[in-house]
Design a protein around this motif. Sequence first.
Motif, PDB file in Angstrom:
ATOM      1  N   HIS A   1      44.454  18.803  70.355  1.00  0.00           N
ATOM      2  CA  HIS A   1      43.992  19.023  71.639  1.00  0.00           C
ATOM      3  C   HIS A   1      44.052  17.503  72.387  1.00  0.00           C
ATOM      4  CE1 HIS A   1      40.806  19.798  74.626  1.00  0.00           C
ATOM      5  NE2 HIS A   1      40.686  20.936  74.286  1.00  0.00           N
ATOM      6  N   PRO A   2      44.387  17.706  73.644  1.00  0.00           N
ATOM      7  CA  PRO A   2      44.812  16.474  74.661  1.00  0.00           C
ATOM      8  C   PRO A   2      43.507  15.462  74.660  1.00  0.00           C
ATOM      9  CG  PRO A   2      45.342  18.520  75.824  1.00  0.00           C
ATOM     10  CD  PRO A   2      44.566  18.963  74.452  1.00  0.00           C
ATOM     11  N   PHE A   3      42.313  16.134  74.740  1.00  0.00           N
ATOM     12  CA  PHE A   3      41.180  15.078  74.635  1.00  0.00           C
ATOM     13  C   PHE A   3      40.888  14.458  73.338  1.00  0.00           C
ATOM     14  CE2 PHE A   3      38.673  18.165  77.434  1.00  0.00           C
ATOM     15  CZ  PHE A   3      39.450  17.969  78.810  1.00  0.00           C
ATOM     16  N   VAL A   4      41.416  15.118  72.321  1.00  0.00           N
ATOM     17  CA  VAL A   4      41.166  14.419  70.954  1.00  0.00           C
ATOM     18  C   VAL A   4      42.366  13.316  70.858  1.00  0.00           C
ATOM     19  CG1 VAL A   4      41.099  14.695  68.730  1.00  0.00           C
ATOM     20  CG2 VAL A   4      40.098  16.265  69.999  1.00  0.00           C
ATOM     21  N   LYS A   5      43.167  13.873  71.464  1.00  0.00           N
ATOM     22  CA  LYS A   5      44.500  12.719  71.130  1.00  0.00           C
ATOM     23  C   LYS A   5      44.114  11.513  72.105  1.00  0.00           C
ATOM     24  CE  LYS A   5      48.467  15.844  70.439  1.00  0.00           C
ATOM     25  NZ  LYS A   5      49.668  16.203  71.281  1.00  0.00           N
TER      26      LYS A   5
ATOM     27  N   ALA B   1      35.158  14.603  72.876  1.00  0.00           N
ATOM     28  CA  ALA B   1      36.220  13.617  72.986  1.00  0.00           C
ATOM     29  C   ALA B   1      36.671  13.380  74.538  1.00  0.00           C
ATOM     30  CB  ALA B   1      37.428  14.049  72.185  1.00  0.00           C
ATOM     31  N   ASP B   2      35.924  14.188  75.360  1.00  0.00           N
ATOM     32  CA  ASP B   2      36.505  14.022  76.716  1.00  0.00           C
ATOM     33  C   ASP B   2      35.541  12.912  77.569  1.00  0.00           C
ATOM     34  OD1 ASP B   2      37.707  14.731  79.062  1.00  0.00           O
ATOM     35  OD2 ASP B   2      36.201  16.385  79.886  1.00  0.00           O
ATOM     36  N   ASP B   3      34.314  12.546  76.668  1.00  0.00           N
ATOM     37  CA  ASP B   3      33.446  11.553  77.303  1.00  0.00           C
ATOM     38  C   ASP B   3      33.640  10.351  76.423  1.00  0.00           C
ATOM     39  OD1 ASP B   3      30.517  10.684  77.202  1.00  0.00           O
ATOM     40  OD2 ASP B   3      30.978  11.542  79.140  1.00  0.00           O
ATOM     41  N   GLU B   4      33.768   9.313  77.268  1.00  0.00           N
ATOM     42  CA  GLU B   4      33.755   8.072  76.339  1.00  0.00           C
ATOM     43  C   GLU B   4      32.567   7.703  75.357  1.00  0.00           C
ATOM     44  OE1 GLU B   4      35.846   4.759  74.963  1.00  0.00           O
ATOM     45  OE2 GLU B   4      36.669   6.025  76.509  1.00  0.00           O
ATOM     46  N   GLN B   5      31.422   7.762  76.034  1.00  0.00           N
ATOM     47  CA  GLN B   5      30.133   7.572  75.176  1.00  0.00           C
ATOM     48  C   GLN B   5      29.770   8.495  74.242  1.00  0.00           C
ATOM     49  OE1 GLN B   5      28.065   4.818  75.948  1.00  0.00           O
ATOM     50  NE2 GLN B   5      27.374   5.370  73.963  1.00  0.00           N
TER      51      GLN B   5
ATOM     52  N   ALA C   1      38.110   8.804  68.181  1.00  0.00           N
ATOM     53  CA  ALA C   1      37.055   8.415  67.654  1.00  0.00           C
ATOM     54  C   ALA C   1      36.179   9.642  67.074  1.00  0.00           C
ATOM     55  CB  ALA C   1      36.120   7.884  68.751  1.00  0.00           C
ATOM     56  N   VAL C   2      36.592  10.791  67.730  1.00  0.00           N
ATOM     57  CA  VAL C   2      35.726  12.008  66.917  1.00  0.00           C
ATOM     58  C   VAL C   2      36.540  12.260  65.624  1.00  0.00           C
ATOM     59  CG1 VAL C   2      35.392  14.447  67.368  1.00  0.00           C
ATOM     60  CG2 VAL C   2      34.817  12.947  69.170  1.00  0.00           C
ATOM     61  N   THR C   3      37.679  12.207  65.544  1.00  0.00           N
ATOM     62  CA  THR C   3      38.354  12.621  64.202  1.00  0.00           C
ATOM     63  C   THR C   3      38.040  11.466  63.250  1.00  0.00           C
ATOM     64  OG1 THR C   3      40.331  13.641  65.576  1.00  0.00           O
ATOM     65  CG2 THR C   3      40.693  12.986  63.247  1.00  0.00           C
ATOM     66  N   GLU C   4      38.018   9.847  63.725  1.00  0.00           N
ATOM     67  CA  GLU C   4      37.468   8.979  62.920  1.00  0.00           C
ATOM     68  C   GLU C   4      36.327   9.103  62.154  1.00  0.00           C
ATOM     69  OE1 GLU C   4      38.623   5.885  65.370  1.00  0.00           O
ATOM     70  OE2 GLU C   4      41.012   6.218  65.391  1.00  0.00           O
ATOM     71  N   ALA C   5      35.408   9.636  63.120  1.00  0.00           N
ATOM     72  CA  ALA C   5      33.927   9.934  62.659  1.00  0.00           C
ATOM     73  C   ALA C   5      33.929  10.910  61.632  1.00  0.00           C
ATOM     74  CB  ALA C   5      33.041  10.350  63.977  1.00  0.00           C
ATOM     75  N   GLN C   6      34.485  12.072  61.630  1.00  0.00           N
ATOM     76  CA  GLN C   6      34.587  13.053  60.946  1.00  0.00           C
ATOM     77  C   GLN C   6      35.098  12.467  59.485  1.00  0.00           C
ATOM     78  OE1 GLN C   6      35.730  17.045  62.121  1.00  0.00           O
ATOM     79  NE2 GLN C   6      34.548  17.194  63.590  1.00  0.00           N
TER      80      GLN C   6
ATOM     81  N   PRO D   1      49.696  26.904  64.838  1.00  0.00           N
ATOM     82  CA  PRO D   1      50.357  27.476  65.912  1.00  0.00           C
ATOM     83  C   PRO D   1      49.211  27.866  67.128  1.00  0.00           C
ATOM     84  CG  PRO D   1      50.492  29.278  64.227  1.00  0.00           C
ATOM     85  CD  PRO D   1      50.175  28.045  63.787  1.00  0.00           C
ATOM     86  N   LYS D   2      49.635  27.264  68.307  1.00  0.00           N
ATOM     87  CA  LYS D   2      48.568  27.104  69.334  1.00  0.00           C
ATOM     88  C   LYS D   2      48.782  28.224  70.297  1.00  0.00           C
ATOM     89  CE  LYS D   2      45.579  24.474  70.041  1.00  0.00           C
ATOM     90  NZ  LYS D   2      45.725  22.947  70.464  1.00  0.00           N
ATOM     91  N   ALA D   3      47.871  28.787  71.018  1.00  0.00           N
ATOM     92  CA  ALA D   3      48.106  30.059  72.196  1.00  0.00           C
ATOM     93  C   ALA D   3      48.253  28.952  73.421  1.00  0.00           C
ATOM     94  CB  ALA D   3      47.193  31.021  72.163  1.00  0.00           C
ATOM     95  N   ASP D   4      47.460  27.911  73.596  1.00  0.00           N
ATOM     96  CA  ASP D   4      47.483  27.353  74.630  1.00  0.00           C
ATOM     97  C   ASP D   4      46.982  25.817  74.222  1.00  0.00           C
ATOM     98  OD1 ASP D   4      44.573  27.361  74.467  1.00  0.00           O
ATOM     99  OD2 ASP D   4      44.533  29.081  75.711  1.00  0.00           O
ATOM    100  N   ALA D   5      46.358  25.004  75.230  1.00  0.00           N
ATOM    101  CA  ALA D   5      46.245  23.391  74.689  1.00  0.00           C
ATOM    102  C   ALA D   5      44.751  23.500  73.944  1.00  0.00           C
ATOM    103  CB  ALA D   5      46.120  22.720  76.052  1.00  0.00           C
TER     104      ALA D   5
END
Length: 444
Positions: free
Chosen positions: A166-170, A126-130, A174-179, A198-202
């Motif tokens: 996760h910030p990248f997924v937000k 999710a951190d990379d457009e392609q 597209a990754v969530t939508e693909a799954q 619950p999250k320990a960090d991002a």
Amino acid sequence: MGDATYYPEEGEELDNSILLNWTFVDNESTGVKWVRMQPQAGRFPKGHFVPEVSFGRELIKAGYHPAIFKYTKGATGLARDWKAPGEEGIYDRMTRELKSAINTLEKQGFELTVRGFIWIQGETDADDEQAANDYYHNLKLLINDLRNNVLHTPDLKIILGVDEQHPFVKERPAVTEAQQRLAEEDANIVYISMVGLPKADATHLTPQGLVEHGKRIFEAYTNLFCHLLEEKKEIEKDKKVNNPDLKLLNPDEFHIHRNGIRNSLLKFQREKKGRVAFLGGSITYNGGWRDSICKYLQNRFPETEFEFIAAGIPSMGTTPAAFRLERDVLSGGPVDLLFEEAAVNDATNGRSNQEQISAIEGIVRHVRRENPATDIVIMHFVDPEKMETYRSGQVPDVIQNHEKVAAHYNIPTINLEKEVTERINAGEFTWDDDFKNLYPSPFG
């Protein structure tokens, strides 16, 4: 962030029944060796864990005998690191080591069925457009290869997930939508959400979040099979329409109500409290049917406060049950409802007819001495040997013995042995594909 300092204690006694093979790519690994479920070496002094612990424990409770193969590396992308089949990425390494691990267990005499594949990944893509745009195609390619070319199981059950928090997924959903799209297109794939854990960090969940995540994975796994079971029921309806000669048997033929369980019904309704005990061998110890009854009672009586007593011990029949009844069931006081299962072990343990009758009568009289209003249900679980006895026109001795006591004290019985045999004979389902084992499958 699954610091094993916080390794979950509840259910830890089940870990010895869970086989684990784990690899942290380019780091620690068990190699081809299988170990019992445990914290794994890593960044914390006491090791660390993730959702496989609670997932495996829930599988044990449901009656499975799990072997979990775990293969992981953090901060990896599907396109960049796992790569397509044949490109010598992490995926190809994983499939080779999976085959070796399976081969190790088979050499040790285990019979294996690969029941599912869990893929929790996607934040890096999710951190990379392609990579995000190609994710659907890449993941579908991986799943198809695993099913058809590696495991040769075209209907392999798949559980997909990614951390939507996760910030990248937000930023690139597209990754969530693909799954989710893959799950919508294939009845054997399910998508699970991580929202609210619950999250320990991002990036990482807290130890408690990891425990809850494992339970979500288990719930998705069982729901997947329940969904398929509903489809199977629809197919059976179609079979009935297309084959009028297929007569579905009436369950009342195998359930003898006698005095029933009205006392406990009234207690649950009026006093809003109930103590329910399950006494038996490994079929009871492993859960599955027991967990289903607990959930049913809680749903049926949502305002009732229940105490459930799990008193199953593997290989134990009615004779040891009679001796341990006070300690394992009645030490906290009388019970309102008792489910008793021992037909399989009473026969295999070689108890005489008189021993079987005396022991189960001892259980009934002891329970009723503590509380004359206790309802008891005696269950005859199924195994292939007794199925053959029924098919030869006879009734297994152990069932005759238990029924004598049940009839004398007007106790209801459930003859699962006879019911499964006759339903299989009638063509409603099969042992190998549906019921599978004397430890019933989810279908059973």
